[in-house]
Design a protein around this motif. Structure first.
Motif, PDB file in Angstrom:
ATOM      1  N   TYR A  50       1.094  -1.757  -0.135  1.00 33.62           N
ATOM      2  CA  TYR A  50       0.179   0.227  -0.555  1.00 33.62           C
ATOM      3  C   TYR A  50       0.833   1.172  -0.263  1.00 33.62           C
ATOM      4  O   TYR A  50       0.413   2.378  -0.299  1.00 33.62           O
ATOM      5  CB  TYR A  50      -0.312  -0.101   0.983  1.00 33.62           C
ATOM      6  N   ASN A  51       2.060   1.382   0.329  1.00 31.36           N
ATOM      7  CA  ASN A  51       2.879   2.425   0.734  1.00 31.36           C
ATOM      8  C   ASN A  51       3.743   2.608  -0.717  1.00 31.36           C
ATOM      9  O   ASN A  51       3.791   3.920  -0.947  1.00 31.36           O
ATOM     10  CB  ASN A  51       4.234   2.153   1.852  1.00 31.36           C
ATOM     11  N   VAL A  52       3.792   1.532  -1.304  1.00 31.81           N
ATOM     12  CA  VAL A  52       4.514   1.830  -2.664  1.00 31.81           C
ATOM     13  C   VAL A  52       3.490   2.058  -3.550  1.00 31.81           C
ATOM     14  O   VAL A  52       3.753   2.982  -4.721  1.00 31.81           O
ATOM     15  CB  VAL A  52       4.747   0.297  -3.101  1.00 31.81           C
ATOM     16  N   TYR A  53       2.133   1.936  -3.143  1.00 38.30           N
ATOM     17  CA  TYR A  53       1.358   1.962  -4.153  1.00 38.30           C
ATOM     18  C   TYR A  53       0.754   3.900  -4.000  1.00 38.30           C
ATOM     19  O   TYR A  53       0.848   4.862  -5.361  1.00 38.30           O
ATOM     20  CB  TYR A  53      -0.004   1.442  -3.861  1.00 38.30           C
ATOM     21  N   ASP A  54       0.984   3.866  -2.603  1.00 46.28           N
ATOM     22  CA  ASP A  54       0.667   5.089  -2.159  1.00 46.28           C
ATOM     23  C   ASP A  54       1.583   6.251  -2.596  1.00 46.28           C
ATOM     24  O   ASP A  54       1.652   7.544  -3.160  1.00 46.28           O
ATOM     25  CB  ASP A  54       0.525   5.340  -0.166  1.00 46.28           C
ATOM     26  N   SER A  55       2.782   6.211  -2.984  1.00 43.46           N
ATOM     27  CA  SER A  55       3.502   7.080  -3.219  1.00 43.46           C
ATOM     28  C   SER A  55       4.000   7.024  -4.536  1.00 43.46           C
ATOM     29  O   SER A  55       4.372   7.997  -4.843  1.00 43.46           O
ATOM     30  CB  SER A  55       5.019   6.150  -2.553  1.00 43.46           C
ATOM     31  N   ASN A  56       2.759   6.320  -4.957  1.00 45.25           N
ATOM     32  CA  ASN A  56       3.492   6.049  -6.618  1.00 45.25           C
ATOM     33  C   ASN A  56       2.397   7.078  -7.345  1.00 45.25           C
ATOM     34  O   ASN A  56       2.586   7.349  -8.633  1.00 45.25           O
ATOM     35  CB  ASN A  56       3.205   4.913  -7.282  1.00 45.25           C
ATOM     36  N   LYS A  57       1.426   7.123  -6.715  1.00 45.93           N
ATOM     37  CA  LYS A  57       0.205   7.976  -6.715  1.00 45.93           C
ATOM     38  C   LYS A  57       0.856   9.742  -7.151  1.00 45.93           C
ATOM     39  O   LYS A  57       1.562   9.950  -6.341  1.00 45.93           O
ATOM     40  CB  LYS A  57      -1.197   8.111  -6.187  1.00 45.93           C
ATOM     41  N   PRO A  58       0.486  10.341  -7.808  1.00 38.48           N
ATOM     42  CA  PRO A  58       0.397  11.706  -8.674  1.00 38.48           C
ATOM     43  C   PRO A  58       0.015  12.001  -7.063  1.00 38.48           C
ATOM     44  O   PRO A  58      -1.234  12.196  -6.797  1.00 38.48           O
ATOM     45  CB  PRO A  58       0.202  12.076  -9.107  1.00 38.48           C
ATOM     46  N   GLN A  59       0.838  13.508  -6.949  1.00 43.68           N
ATOM     47  CA  GLN A  59       0.470  14.396  -5.890  1.00 43.68           C
ATOM     48  C   GLN A  59      -0.234  15.529  -5.757  1.00 43.68           C
ATOM     49  O   GLN A  59       0.131  16.416  -7.072  1.00 43.68           O
ATOM     50  CB  GLN A  59       1.503  14.921  -5.182  1.00 43.68           C
ATOM     51  N   GLN A  60      -1.189  16.446  -5.564  1.00 39.63           N
ATOM     52  CA  GLN A  60      -2.260  16.638  -5.882  1.00 39.63           C
ATOM     53  C   GLN A  60      -1.672  18.579  -5.114  1.00 39.63           C
ATOM     54  O   GLN A  60      -0.794  18.162  -4.905  1.00 39.63           O
ATOM     55  CB  GLN A  60      -3.562  16.680  -5.145  1.00 39.63           C
ATOM     56  N   THR A  61      -0.563  19.201  -6.117  1.00 34.71           N
ATOM     57  CA  THR A  61      -0.884  20.775  -5.961  1.00 34.71           C
ATOM     58  C   THR A  61      -1.857  21.724  -6.030  1.00 34.71           C
ATOM     59  O   THR A  61      -2.832  21.660  -6.469  1.00 34.71           O
ATOM     60  CB  THR A  61       0.452  20.695  -6.846  1.00 34.71           C
ATOM     61  N   ALA A  62      -1.724  22.318  -4.950  1.00 37.45           N
ATOM     62  CA  ALA A  62      -2.732  23.372  -4.827  1.00 37.45           C
ATOM     63  C   ALA A  62      -1.673  25.474  -5.653  1.00 37.45           C
ATOM     64  O   ALA A  62      -0.723  24.916  -4.322  1.00 37.45           O
ATOM     65  CB  ALA A  62      -3.051  23.956  -3.463  1.00 37.45           C
ATOM     66  N   GLU A  63      -2.125  25.765  -5.741  1.00 33.02           N
ATOM     67  CA  GLU A  63      -1.576  26.589  -6.350  1.00 33.02           C
ATOM     68  C   GLU A  63      -2.283  28.064  -6.068  1.00 33.02           C
ATOM     69  O   GLU A  63      -3.670  28.330  -5.925  1.00 33.02           O
ATOM     70  CB  GLU A  63      -1.315  27.088  -8.206  1.00 33.02           C
ATOM     71  N   ILE A  64      -1.662  28.619  -5.065  1.00 32.34           N
ATOM     72  CA  ILE A  64      -2.011  30.534  -4.590  1.00 32.34           C
ATOM     73  C   ILE A  64      -2.017  32.056  -5.115  1.00 32.34           C
ATOM     74  O   ILE A  64      -0.194  31.672  -5.463  1.00 32.34           O
ATOM     75  CB  ILE A  64      -1.762  30.195  -2.758  1.00 32.34           C
ATOM     76  N   ASP A  65      -2.513  32.592  -5.290  1.00 31.02           N
ATOM     77  CA  ASP A  65      -2.519  33.437  -6.020  1.00 31.02           C
ATOM     78  C   ASP A  65      -2.506  34.893  -5.078  1.00 31.02           C
ATOM     79  O   ASP A  65      -3.462  34.855  -4.582  1.00 31.02           O
ATOM     80  CB  ASP A  65      -4.312  33.423  -7.798  1.00 31.02           C
TER      81      ASP A  65
END
Length: 82
Positions: A50-65
């Motif tokens: 599960y940790n390997v699977y979770d680390s390979n998922k693309p991480q969501q990023t947030a941009e702040i204006d």
């Protein structure tokens, strides 16, 4: 049969129930120990996968204006400077 063998056979026959009970207890303990170890191994393996699977998922990023804050700060500086 020699007398020693006969005596040993009689002694073993007298303690047969006790020896069988000990063997059953040892066998049960061994099964429980193997079960616990295998359960821990399967749990660890699942956690690792599960940790390997979770680390390979693309991480969501947030941009702040920050442009609105910057404009506000600049308007404060220009009004204070007048």
């Amino acid at each position: 049969m020699s007398q020693a063998k006969v005596d040993q056979y009689k002694k073993d026959k007298m303690n047969r129930k006790k020896n069988m009970q000990k063997d059953k207890m040892k066998r049960a303990f061994r099964r429980i120990a193997v079960g616990v170890v295998s359960l821990a191994l399967v749990g660890w393996l699942g956690y690792s996968v599960y940790n390997v699977y979770d680390s390979n998922k693309p991480q969501q990023t947030a941009e702040i204006d920050y442009s609105a804050i910057t404009n506000y700060q600049q308007s404060l500086v220009t009004t204070d400077g007048e």
